[in-house]
Enzyme design. Sequence first.
Site, PDB file in Angstrom:
ATOM      1  N   LYS A  32     -41.544 -10.040  39.289  1.00 26.75           N
ATOM      2  CA  LYS A  32     -40.388  -9.874  38.398  1.00 26.75           C
ATOM      3  C   LYS A  32     -40.111 -11.131  37.566  1.00 26.75           C
ATOM      4  O   LYS A  32     -39.677 -11.027  36.417  1.00 26.75           O
ATOM      5  CB  LYS A  32     -39.153  -9.508  39.226  1.00 26.75           C
ATOM      6  CG  LYS A  32     -39.225  -8.118  39.848  1.00 26.75           C
ATOM      7  CD  LYS A  32     -37.892  -7.789  40.536  1.00 26.75           C
ATOM      8  CE  LYS A  32     -38.051  -6.826  41.688  1.00 26.75           C
ATOM      9  NZ  LYS A  32     -38.443  -5.474  41.299  1.00 26.75           N
ATOM     10  N   LYS A  59     -33.030 -11.426  43.946  1.00 27.03           N
ATOM     11  CA  LYS A  59     -34.114 -10.429  43.974  1.00 27.03           C
ATOM     12  C   LYS A  59     -35.443 -11.069  44.324  1.00 27.03           C
ATOM     13  O   LYS A  59     -35.819 -12.076  43.742  1.00 27.03           O
ATOM     14  CB  LYS A  59     -34.262  -9.772  42.598  1.00 27.03           C
ATOM     15  CG  LYS A  59     -33.243  -8.693  42.320  1.00 27.03           C
ATOM     16  CD  LYS A  59     -33.129  -8.444  40.846  1.00 27.03           C
ATOM     17  CE  LYS A  59     -33.955  -7.286  40.399  1.00 27.03           C
ATOM     18  NZ  LYS A  59     -33.604  -6.901  39.006  1.00 27.03           N
ATOM     19  N   GLY A  71     -38.877  -0.737  45.382  1.00 32.14           N
ATOM     20  CA  GLY A  71     -38.148   0.257  46.169  1.00 32.14           C
ATOM     21  C   GLY A  71     -36.793  -0.250  46.637  1.00 32.14           C
ATOM     22  O   GLY A  71     -36.290   0.167  47.676  1.00 32.14           O
ATOM     23  N   GLY A  72     -36.184  -1.155  45.884  1.00 35.11           N
ATOM     24  CA  GLY A  72     -34.845  -1.636  46.224  1.00 35.11           C
ATOM     25  C   GLY A  72     -34.818  -2.639  47.359  1.00 35.11           C
ATOM     26  O   GLY A  72     -33.741  -3.059  47.786  1.00 35.11           O
ATOM     27  N   HIS A 123     -29.602   2.927  34.694  1.00 31.51           N
ATOM     28  CA  HIS A 123     -31.007   2.561  34.812  1.00 31.51           C
ATOM     29  C   HIS A 123     -31.793   3.444  33.847  1.00 31.51           C
ATOM     30  O   HIS A 123     -31.896   4.649  34.041  1.00 31.51           O
ATOM     31  CB  HIS A 123     -31.500   2.772  36.254  1.00 31.51           C
ATOM     32  CG  HIS A 123     -32.971   2.517  36.427  1.00 31.51           C
ATOM     33  ND1 HIS A 123     -33.471   1.473  37.160  1.00 31.51           N
ATOM     34  CD2 HIS A 123     -34.053   3.173  35.942  1.00 31.51           C
ATOM     35  CE1 HIS A 123     -34.796   1.498  37.115  1.00 31.51           C
ATOM     36  NE2 HIS A 123     -35.173   2.529  36.381  1.00 31.51           N
ATOM     37  N   GLU A 140     -38.694  -0.992  32.906  1.00 27.16           N
ATOM     38  CA  GLU A 140     -37.343  -0.661  33.364  1.00 27.16           C
ATOM     39  C   GLU A 140     -36.288  -1.546  32.715  1.00 27.16           C
ATOM     40  O   GLU A 140     -36.472  -2.756  32.583  1.00 27.16           O
ATOM     41  CB  GLU A 140     -37.263  -0.785  34.894  1.00 27.16           C
ATOM     42  CG  GLU A 140     -38.182   0.196  35.615  1.00 27.16           C
ATOM     43  CD  GLU A 140     -37.920   0.266  37.114  1.00 27.16           C
ATOM     44  OE1 GLU A 140     -38.169   1.330  37.696  1.00 27.16           O
ATOM     45  OE2 GLU A 140     -37.466  -0.736  37.700  1.00 27.16           O
ATOM     46  N   ARG A 143     -47.991   1.115  37.215  1.00 26.24           N
ATOM     47  CA  ARG A 143     -48.614   2.235  37.940  1.00 26.24           C
ATOM     48  C   ARG A 143     -47.954   3.530  37.484  1.00 26.24           C
ATOM     49  O   ARG A 143     -47.018   3.499  36.692  1.00 26.24           O
ATOM     50  CB  ARG A 143     -48.376   2.060  39.433  1.00 26.24           C
ATOM     51  CG  ARG A 143     -46.872   1.887  39.717  1.00 26.24           C
ATOM     52  CD  ARG A 143     -46.542   1.894  41.178  1.00 26.24           C
ATOM     53  NE  ARG A 143     -45.232   1.322  41.438  1.00 26.24           N
ATOM     54  CZ  ARG A 143     -44.080   1.978  41.386  1.00 26.24           C
ATOM     55  NH1 ARG A 143     -44.053   3.243  41.032  1.00 26.24           N
ATOM     56  NH2 ARG A 143     -42.944   1.365  41.639  1.00 26.24           N
TER      57      ARG A 143
HETATM   58  P1  ADP Z   1     -37.192  -2.573  42.453  1.00 23.56           P
HETATM   59  O1  ADP Z   1     -38.459  -3.314  42.272  1.00 23.56           O
HETATM   60  O2  ADP Z   1     -36.739  -2.554  43.854  1.00 23.56           O
HETATM   61  O3  ADP Z   1     -37.224  -1.244  41.783  1.00 23.56           O
HETATM   62  P2  ADP Z   1     -35.441  -3.389  40.252  1.00 23.56           P
HETATM   63  O4  ADP Z   1     -35.385  -4.739  39.662  1.00 23.56           O
HETATM   64  O5  ADP Z   1     -36.115  -2.355  39.449  1.00 23.56           O
HETATM   65  O6  ADP Z   1     -36.096  -3.488  41.703  1.00 23.56           O
HETATM   66  O7  ADP Z   1     -33.953  -2.922  40.574  1.00 23.56           O
HETATM   67  C1  ADP Z   1     -33.697  -1.726  41.240  1.00 23.56           C
HETATM   68  C2  ADP Z   1     -32.257  -1.314  41.009  1.00 23.56           C
HETATM   69  O8  ADP Z   1     -31.358  -2.318  41.482  1.00 23.56           O
HETATM   70  C3  ADP Z   1     -31.869  -1.113  39.573  1.00 23.56           C
HETATM   71  O9  ADP Z   1     -32.207   0.163  39.087  1.00 23.56           O
HETATM   72  C4  ADP Z   1     -30.372  -1.313  39.630  1.00 23.56           C
HETATM   73  O10 ADP Z   1     -29.712  -0.178  40.122  1.00 23.56           O
HETATM   74  C5  ADP Z   1     -30.235  -2.429  40.642  1.00 23.56           C
HETATM   75  N1  ADP Z   1     -30.224  -3.738  39.970  1.00 23.56           N
HETATM   76  C6  ADP Z   1     -31.274  -4.554  39.801  1.00 23.56           C
HETATM   77  N2  ADP Z   1     -30.925  -5.672  39.146  1.00 23.56           N
HETATM   78  C7  ADP Z   1     -29.618  -5.576  38.880  1.00 23.56           C
HETATM   79  C8  ADP Z   1     -28.661  -6.402  38.212  1.00 23.56           C
HETATM   80  N3  ADP Z   1     -28.992  -7.577  37.718  1.00 23.56           N
HETATM   81  N4  ADP Z   1     -27.377  -5.955  38.125  1.00 23.56           N
HETATM   82  C9  ADP Z   1     -27.005  -4.760  38.647  1.00 23.56           C
HETATM   83  N5  ADP Z   1     -27.865  -3.943  39.276  1.00 23.56           N
HETATM   84  C10 ADP Z   1     -29.153  -4.330  39.396  1.00 23.56           C
HETATM   85  P1  ADP Z   2     -39.339   1.793  41.838  1.00 23.08           P
HETATM   86  O1  ADP Z   2     -38.162   2.427  42.475  1.00 23.08           O
HETATM   87  O2  ADP Z   2     -39.902   0.634  42.594  1.00 23.08           O
HETATM   88  O3  ADP Z   2     -39.145   1.488  40.398  1.00 23.08           O
HETATM   89  P2  ADP Z   2     -40.503   4.380  42.225  1.00 23.08           P
HETATM   90  O4  ADP Z   2     -39.164   4.936  42.097  1.00 23.08           O
HETATM   91  O5  ADP Z   2     -41.619   4.988  41.457  1.00 23.08           O
HETATM   92  O6  ADP Z   2     -40.510   2.850  41.832  1.00 23.08           O
HETATM   93  O7  ADP Z   2     -40.869   4.366  43.770  1.00 23.08           O
HETATM   94  C1  ADP Z   2     -42.062   3.837  44.222  1.00 23.08           C
HETATM   95  C2  ADP Z   2     -41.878   3.429  45.641  1.00 23.08           C
HETATM   96  O8  ADP Z   2     -41.554   4.558  46.458  1.00 23.08           O
HETATM   97  C3  ADP Z   2     -43.120   2.889  46.216  1.00 23.08           C
HETATM   98  O9  ADP Z   2     -43.215   1.511  45.982  1.00 23.08           O
HETATM   99  C4  ADP Z   2     -42.980   3.222  47.673  1.00 23.08           C
HETATM  100  O10 ADP Z   2     -42.307   2.176  48.368  1.00 23.08           O
HETATM  101  C5  ADP Z   2     -42.113   4.418  47.752  1.00 23.08           C
HETATM  102  N1  ADP Z   2     -42.764   5.688  48.105  1.00 23.08           N
HETATM  103  C6  ADP Z   2     -42.174   6.881  47.998  1.00 23.08           C
HETATM  104  N2  ADP Z   2     -42.950   7.853  48.444  1.00 23.08           N
HETATM  105  C7  ADP Z   2     -44.105   7.317  48.838  1.00 23.08           C
HETATM  106  C8  ADP Z   2     -45.348   7.845  49.371  1.00 23.08           C
HETATM  107  N3  ADP Z   2     -45.542   9.130  49.601  1.00 23.08           N
HETATM  108  N4  ADP Z   2     -46.318   6.990  49.633  1.00 23.08           N
HETATM  109  C9  ADP Z   2     -46.141   5.696  49.407  1.00 23.08           C
HETATM  110  N5  ADP Z   2     -45.032   5.146  48.912  1.00 23.08           N
HETATM  111  C10 ADP Z   2     -44.004   5.933  48.620  1.00 23.08           C
HETATM  112 MG    MG Z   3     -37.495  -0.904  39.790  1.00 18.81          MG
END
Ligand code: ADP
Ligand code: ADP
Ligand code: MG
Length: 652
Positions: free
Chosen positions: A116, A158, A164-165, A208, A275, A297
């Site tokens: 990130k 972060k 995946g949060g 988002h 995103e 991906r």
């Molecule tokens: P991940 O790799 O786990 O998907 P992201 O950076 O995409 O991590 O963030 C996942 C979610 O967390 C976002 O969709 C949002 O809901 C929340 N989030 C992330 N960064 C922020 C931020 N700076 N302020 C508020 N919410 C955030």
């Molecule tokens: P993100 O929320 O990180 O932006 P996605 O919403 O596309 O991305 O979710 C992807 C994540 O969901 C993967 O990184 C993994 O942790 C999880 N996941 C959900 N279902 C599966 C599965 N069947 N096999 C592997 N990973 C999964």
């Molecule tokens: Mg994300």
Amino acid sequence: MLKKVLIANRGEIACRIIRTARRLGVATVAVYSDADEKALHVRAADEAIHIGPSPAPDSYLRIDKIIAAAKVAGADSIHPGYGFLSENPDLPEACVAAGIAFIGPTADAMRALGGKAAAKQIAIKAGVPVVPGYQDASQDLKTLKTAASKIGYPVMIKAVAGGGGRGMRLVENAADFADALDSAQREAKSAFGNEIVLIEKVVVAPRHIEVQVFGDTHGNVVHLFERDCSLQRRNQKVIEEAPAPGMSPELRAKICGAAVELAKSVGYQGAGTVEFLVEGGTLAADAPWYFIEMNTRLQVEHPVTEEITGLDLVEWQLRVAAGEKLPLAQSAITMSGHAIEVRLCAEDSANGFMPSVGKIVWFDVPAHEGLRLETGVQTGAEVSPFYDSMIAKLIAVGRDRSSAIQQMLSALDQAFIAGPQTNIAFLSALLGHAGVQSGTMDTGLIGRELARLTLDTTTKAAIVKGAHELIERRGIDTARMRGDRIDPWIGRDGFQLGAQRQTNFRFDVSGMPETVGVSWSERGCLVSYPADNIEIGPYPSPDSYPAKVLVADNSAFVVIDGRQTVVSWPTYDINEISDGASVDVIRAPINGRLAKIMVAEGDVIAKGDKVAVVEAMKMEHVLHAARDGTIAKIAVKEGAQVTQGMLIASLA
Ligand code: ADP
Ligand code: ADP
Ligand code: MG
């Protein structure tokens, strides 16, 4: 075109990829772990290769085994799906070394965009706005804390390798910073093997919004419009849709344009998702928007984009990997209608979204024109504790948003999944929420409305219904009941006399004992839930609750309004159950691995103390003592597998 693709994944996404490959005449190879020997993706593929034990690090995450399997099968390409190795640059690198095409970006692009922090630097260079924050290399507490104060609380910590949060913590004030940092780093280290973090401003009331992009090896990059994934729990997506409701054409042009610029700046190849967060809850032309990360991906929610564009993204991925040009130019990509996706998870939404495992004794989810089912399971499949809890996705398509939502609601109403608990009731409640229906949501909606969205109004009725089914089917089984410590069964005498004497019957409901009252008349049995006026029997009619019921073996699986209650004849030792619900024992809440025991026999502990940690489905469940006391016995060794309800420790 490619000739044979190995899918380095499992579940619904492996099945999804196999389907397109087959349509294009590309042979498919599945890989599987011990737990997945009978899984749907294994049966769906042309051939399947076993790659190791159930834990993902020993199988689905083993690059060496996957490359070896591809060689044995003679596969010319590898599709990583999502999750697992999909964002690990070592896999594309290993593919290059082995002369196999990797279906995704190059290792370099993945490295540049996967973290990130690095991705934010690239975005800044490409002129794309990012969430203000600190994303430099120094990671000592003092530097990070100073950065947080400069950004201004609340801040977000972060993990740069997060997904995946996970590895993410919202910090309200400076006093909480050190602890939050510690726990974010710990989670990141164990989940991603990397504890580097960045600090960000917390975006207020964020939407988002993400953009699907595609690049080829000829320098072309296009976008396939946006998706809205604002409905999240614990920063994880629950429902996604396309297009984003209320998106102004101006904001769409800006965000989609920025996504393409970013991808172009690194020569991106294949499918990717950029995103963003849009501040303030609306998608007005002048709303502030920020890049947050890029996923290099195919995304879980790609089907909603496919439904509004009429394109097959997996087909595009295969074509790009084979060296072809993108099938369409930007101007030829259009969208129409509305698509919405729900993630069907084996989890107990009302109980902290706790994953739920076990055999799926019935799986019936409707699929027809306008309703697309992507599933990795079917009746008889086993939801194992080793992997993600998402078992399927359902995608509803309509002329407009409200018809898509209506379509989805009626599908969820018809769906019947018995065995593990599912989030169907939660999804229905969410789709019925006024904010969701009007499209005025932000990422905090689920958190704020959690109590209302998980309100449990059906369990007691379901217990009564399930008990009634079990008793009616089994008839009067005196032999079975004799010797149990429940009240002695009154037998057929009561029935003959038509007496209204009530007997207490004990059932096992989700591992906990529940008592119902049973009485008999000439017309059959009447079951009631003590202290509540819920009754079921020959009168009122057994169908007074609109329940879906399946009886298998010892259990009745009762689904009312999408929520399942499993009522079983007790199978446990009746002596053990005398303390089953009590505060004297600590039991495993779920099948999994006993990751840690924090106490030893003889330890004096206080109510609320942490006793043990059970790890299941990528989540840690901390078990606390329900009262003060002394640890009398520890029944399980650290590292051992435990099953739901198993005794871990008892208190004296
Ligand atoms: P991940 O790799 O786990 O998907 P992201 O950076 O995409 O991590 O963030 C996942 C979610 O967390 C976002 O969709 C949002 O809901 C929340 N989030 C992330 N960064 C922020 C931020 N700076 N302020 C508020 N919410 C955030
Ligand atoms: P993100 O929320 O990180 O932006 P996605 O919403 O596309 O991305 O979710 C992807 C994540 O969901 C993967 O990184 C993994 O942790 C999880 N996941 C959900 N279902 C599966 C599965 N069947 N096999 C592997 N990973 C999964
Ligand atoms: Mg994300």
